[in-house]
Enzyme design. Sequence first.
Site, PDB file in Angstrom:
ATOM      1  N   ASP A 162      -7.195 -14.921   9.027  1.00 19.36           N
ATOM      2  CA  ASP A 162      -7.770 -14.267  10.206  1.00 19.36           C
ATOM      3  C   ASP A 162      -7.362 -15.056  11.448  1.00 19.36           C
ATOM      4  O   ASP A 162      -7.947 -16.081  11.764  1.00 19.36           O
ATOM      5  CB  ASP A 162      -9.298 -14.212  10.071  1.00 19.36           C
ATOM      6  CG  ASP A 162      -9.944 -13.430  11.210  1.00 19.36           C
ATOM      7  OD1 ASP A 162      -9.199 -12.977  12.115  1.00 19.36           O
ATOM      8  OD2 ASP A 162     -11.173 -13.259  11.189  1.00 19.36           O
ATOM      9  N   ASP A 212      -7.260 -13.620  14.494  1.00 21.73           N
ATOM     10  CA  ASP A 212      -7.817 -12.997  15.691  1.00 21.73           C
ATOM     11  C   ASP A 212      -9.140 -12.307  15.344  1.00 21.73           C
ATOM     12  O   ASP A 212      -9.166 -11.111  15.048  1.00 21.73           O
ATOM     13  CB  ASP A 212      -6.805 -11.985  16.249  1.00 21.73           C
ATOM     14  CG  ASP A 212      -7.325 -11.296  17.505  1.00 21.73           C
ATOM     15  OD1 ASP A 212      -8.432 -11.664  17.979  1.00 21.73           O
ATOM     16  OD2 ASP A 212      -6.633 -10.388  18.001  1.00 21.73           O
ATOM     17  N   GLY A 248     -10.810  -9.412   7.576  1.00 24.02           N
ATOM     18  CA  GLY A 248     -10.422 -10.099   8.809  1.00 24.02           C
ATOM     19  C   GLY A 248      -8.978 -10.545   8.926  1.00 24.02           C
ATOM     20  O   GLY A 248      -8.506 -10.867  10.011  1.00 24.02           O
ATOM     21  N   ASP A 275      -2.034   2.508  10.453  1.00 24.55           N
ATOM     22  CA  ASP A 275      -3.448   2.829  10.685  1.00 24.55           C
ATOM     23  C   ASP A 275      -4.020   3.578   9.476  1.00 24.55           C
ATOM     24  O   ASP A 275      -3.499   4.629   9.089  1.00 24.55           O
ATOM     25  CB  ASP A 275      -3.551   3.692  11.949  1.00 24.55           C
ATOM     26  CG  ASP A 275      -4.982   3.798  12.446  1.00 24.55           C
ATOM     27  OD1 ASP A 275      -5.847   3.038  11.961  1.00 24.55           O
ATOM     28  OD2 ASP A 275      -5.218   4.651  13.334  1.00 24.55           O
ATOM     29  N   ARG A 326       9.612  -1.573   0.836  1.00 23.77           N
ATOM     30  CA  ARG A 326       9.091  -1.348  -0.508  1.00 23.77           C
ATOM     31  C   ARG A 326       8.447   0.030  -0.478  1.00 23.77           C
ATOM     32  O   ARG A 326       7.575   0.295   0.347  1.00 23.77           O
ATOM     33  CB  ARG A 326       8.071  -2.435  -0.860  1.00 23.77           C
ATOM     34  CG  ARG A 326       7.436  -2.318  -2.261  1.00 23.77           C
ATOM     35  CD  ARG A 326       6.083  -1.674  -2.218  1.00 23.77           C
ATOM     36  NE  ARG A 326       5.357  -1.797  -3.487  1.00 23.77           N
ATOM     37  CZ  ARG A 326       4.269  -1.096  -3.790  1.00 23.77           C
ATOM     38  NH1 ARG A 326       3.768  -0.222  -2.929  1.00 23.77           N
ATOM     39  NH2 ARG A 326       3.653  -1.270  -4.933  1.00 23.77           N
ATOM     40  N   ASP A 378       6.150   2.751  -1.973  1.00 19.49           N
ATOM     41  CA  ASP A 378       4.999   2.890  -2.857  1.00 19.49           C
ATOM     42  C   ASP A 378       5.110   4.173  -3.694  1.00 19.49           C
ATOM     43  O   ASP A 378       5.606   5.192  -3.211  1.00 19.49           O
ATOM     44  CB  ASP A 378       3.747   2.961  -1.967  1.00 19.49           C
ATOM     45  CG  ASP A 378       2.470   3.031  -2.765  1.00 19.49           C
ATOM     46  OD1 ASP A 378       2.199   2.080  -3.500  1.00 19.49           O
ATOM     47  OD2 ASP A 378       1.747   4.044  -2.638  1.00 19.49           O
ATOM     48  N   LYS A 432       7.600   6.970  -8.340  1.00 23.17           N
ATOM     49  CA  LYS A 432       7.603   7.906  -9.472  1.00 23.17           C
ATOM     50  C   LYS A 432       7.017   9.258  -9.063  1.00 23.17           C
ATOM     51  O   LYS A 432       7.320  10.290  -9.670  1.00 23.17           O
ATOM     52  CB  LYS A 432       6.777   7.254 -10.574  1.00 23.17           C
ATOM     53  CG  LYS A 432       6.374   8.071 -11.730  1.00 23.17           C
ATOM     54  CD  LYS A 432       5.696   7.140 -12.741  1.00 23.17           C
ATOM     55  CE  LYS A 432       4.711   7.868 -13.621  1.00 23.17           C
ATOM     56  NZ  LYS A 432       4.078   6.947 -14.586  1.00 23.17           N
ATOM     57  N   GLU A 455       8.525   1.112  -6.073  1.00 29.19           N
ATOM     58  CA  GLU A 455       7.514   0.834  -7.104  1.00 29.19           C
ATOM     59  C   GLU A 455       7.423   2.045  -8.019  1.00 29.19           C
ATOM     60  O   GLU A 455       6.998   3.119  -7.603  1.00 29.19           O
ATOM     61  CB  GLU A 455       6.151   0.573  -6.463  1.00 29.19           C
ATOM     62  CG  GLU A 455       5.082   0.290  -7.504  1.00 29.19           C
ATOM     63  CD  GLU A 455       3.852   1.173  -7.410  1.00 29.19           C
ATOM     64  OE1 GLU A 455       2.863   0.855  -8.065  1.00 29.19           O
ATOM     65  OE2 GLU A 455       3.870   2.197  -6.690  1.00 29.19           O
ATOM     66  N   ASP A 499      -1.957  -5.101  -8.093  1.00 27.29           N
ATOM     67  CA  ASP A 499      -2.459  -4.011  -8.925  1.00 27.29           C
ATOM     68  C   ASP A 499      -2.834  -4.463 -10.334  1.00 27.29           C
ATOM     69  O   ASP A 499      -3.172  -3.624 -11.168  1.00 27.29           O
ATOM     70  CB  ASP A 499      -1.404  -2.892  -9.019  1.00 27.29           C
ATOM     71  CG  ASP A 499      -1.238  -2.161  -7.695  1.00 27.29           C
ATOM     72  OD1 ASP A 499      -2.214  -2.084  -6.925  1.00 27.29           O
ATOM     73  OD2 ASP A 499      -0.116  -1.685  -7.422  1.00 27.29           O
TER      74      ASP A 499
HETATM   75  C1  NOJ Z   1       0.603   1.593  -5.830  1.00 28.71           C
HETATM   76  C2  NOJ Z   1       0.051   0.500  -4.997  1.00 28.71           C
HETATM   77  O1  NOJ Z   1       0.648  -0.704  -5.313  1.00 28.71           O
HETATM   78  C3  NOJ Z   1      -1.438   0.552  -5.213  1.00 28.71           C
HETATM   79  O2  NOJ Z   1      -2.057  -0.606  -4.754  1.00 28.71           O
HETATM   80  C4  NOJ Z   1      -1.909   1.800  -4.511  1.00 28.71           C
HETATM   81  O3  NOJ Z   1      -3.287   1.968  -4.666  1.00 28.71           O
HETATM   82  C5  NOJ Z   1      -1.210   3.029  -5.095  1.00 28.71           C
HETATM   83  N1  NOJ Z   1       0.206   2.841  -5.250  1.00 28.71           N
HETATM   84  C6  NOJ Z   1      -1.426   4.242  -4.213  1.00 28.71           C
HETATM   85  O4  NOJ Z   1      -0.868   4.033  -2.963  1.00 28.71           O
HETATM   86 CA    CA Z   2      -8.895 -10.399  12.367  1.00 31.39          CA
END
Ligand code: NOJ
Ligand code: CA
Length: 750
Positions: A84, A86, A111, A139, A283, A285, A288, A316, A388
């Site tokens: 953290d 800030d 934080g 966001d 990366r 997400d 698949k 991933e 994960d």
């Molecule tokens: C894989 C991500 O690594 C995991 O943390 C996330 O919840 C799911 N994809 C959905 O975005």
């Molecule tokens: Ca912060």
Amino acid sequence: MSSDAVLLSPRLRTRAASRFLRRWRWALAALVVLLVVAGLGGSAQPQPPSAPPSGAVAANPPPFNAADFKPDVIYQVVIDRFFDGDPSNNDPPGDSGLYSANHTNWRAYWGGDLAGLTQQLPYIAGMGVTAIWISPVVDNVHQPLYYNGSPLPNAGYHGYWARDDYRIDPHFGTWADFDRFVQSAHQQGIKVMMDFAPNHSNPTSGGEAGKLYQDGKLVADYTNDTAGWFHHNGSVFNYDDLYSDEYQNLYDLADLAQEQPQVDAYLKGAITRFLEHGVDGIRIDAAKHMAGPTGGWLRTLNDYVQTQGPHYMVAEWFSTGITDPLHRAQLRFANNSGMALLNFTMNTAIQNVFIGRDGMQELDITQQQINEDFLWPNDQPLFIDNHDMPRFLNLSQRHDLLHEELAFVLTAQGIPIIYYGTEQYLYNNTDGGKDPFNRPMMASFNTHTPAYQLISRLAHLRHTNPALAYGSLRGLEVRHDLYIYERQFFGNKVVVAINRSDTDTASIAGLPIRLPSGRYRDVLGGMFGGGDLLVNADGSPRSFRLQPSEIAVWQFTAAEPATPELGSVGPELTHPGNQLILDGEGFGALQAGGTVELGSVAAQVERWSAHSITVRVPAVPGGLYKVRVCIAAGSCSNELLARVASGPQVPVTFTIETVPETSPADHVYLTGDAYELGGGSVDKQVALGPLFGPDKPTWFILASVPACRTLRFHFFILHADGSRTTERGPEHTFTTPCTGTGFDTVIWQK
Ligand code: NOJ
Ligand code: CA
């Protein structure tokens, strides 16, 4: 004792130092630029989404090769849980009520932010880390979600619940904070890899119910989806079925319809904004859930990114390893799309070996399989654990085994990823350390832990000896509790010895390697029991012993070669007019008549130095090309592969109706006259397919195809017994859009 082999001649030592300086020279230049612009303040103004012109290159290409992460060590950070820097943004106005000040609600913000990550960059750089993977920074939902009857609010502290892919989450900072982070990382020799989740917006089951914004303006509403931004097919019912994965919601996450032009433009526009703000790698997400059978929309995304300059892309694709029902599909995706895959296959083997206590042979066998399966095995990142899964220390409290795993991940084939806090032995055992308890707050920044020192020494070796980044791997002595292997890139060698046994000393005689004679010091400085390796005058190593839990690493860095040696060609998917970067050794400081060839066609050279060359991909037909460097003296390098698409790519959904009745084991394919359509081949690994048939007799596939091109194609059924039923009549034709996405629906021609 320094980690360089004592055998290094003064000339070689100078060479290692010059490599190091080469890495840092640009950082000094960047510092000067930064000092000049420092007075301006503020962030670059975000731009509206626009497709980059073909062949365009980002205005400020990074001074290092952003397409090649092989010489790097990647550090994975969950921004909210790191530092953290800030406190003023912890409970930001407009997005408040999602912060847990005492860190008791593990599903809320704690934080951590971009300012904190920036402050801690020296700690990260001190570990030899040269790339950071940051959790998604966009966001996330401003409204809490409630699950399983718990009164505790859930927030998007992890970043995977986007509401606006064009803004920075206020808990993490502003675009100005993001810019400061990227610039500071670059100054310290660190690349930035962002995590991007284009599969979905956010949960449909509460909170903001999937709503999506662009720069604060509502653009899509899952519950009132008149413009068709989302799929509405319920949740994935079968994770081993690619149609279900791709066209249904992952958990309760509103599934974006990337085949629609407005969705395609929104997502590609968002990625462009981040590229303009200097990210080096991405990366992806949940790949698949977007890839389809042949790469689909993600292949067009990769092509789109590479058109803005070379970048490393890694996807991933969650998998249980070689026995996963979709293992072949993920290989086809990686080799076709040019995106690397997080190496879940080796992760499974690592877990089996260091937690399950399977024989160390499994590591060697798995690597051999990976080398057979992947076109670019050295680009697949290796990891022990991630956000994960439980951390290693949740499953075993054995620091010696953790050090052995770390040594393996940092020296085996593939790019090492270290999950934040591993070097501080960070873990929390609530619920066995499952998500979210595998994401504790970083509690200490001690640069003297054995794990921190181990990472730092092996990261340094990775930057100075190309055997780790570019070399092959050969098992030298593989037993149940012992793994000794050699990494080799031409004359450069690294030998790693790990004795996993807690009780038995291993005696090693006749190790089948050859090294220049002399005494080799352990690169780890004896911290994990390693001693010297003595090599006889004939190049054979003397016999030696490895104590229980001993880790030893020995290395030899060769002199600059007279013949070019090619270690990397990237990006692995490109198209004519794009930049391609070649890394290696012995190119010579000046081009001086040297050439780069794709097949037999010479490429236009833009930059040439002893270890890196940048060229433009020539106007060759689509295909998988062998690339090599030749120098004026007449000698040429080894060849590496690059896949050249037949032009900028767009996603097109091909649908065929009234397909003759099929049995469940029959599959429908499409083949046609473009490279991307299989070039007319009826081989099921080359033609497009298998198509999805959730609504028979209608079948469809989303394909990555060249833009602005008239395609000729037909469909065929491949029966379980290998026979084919092919459409009759003339070929179908379709002219693909020049930008955006396309749809073509035809009737089966009897
Ligand atoms: C894989 C991500 O690594 C995991 O943390 C996330 O919840 C799911 N994809 C959905 O975005
Ligand atoms: Ca912060």
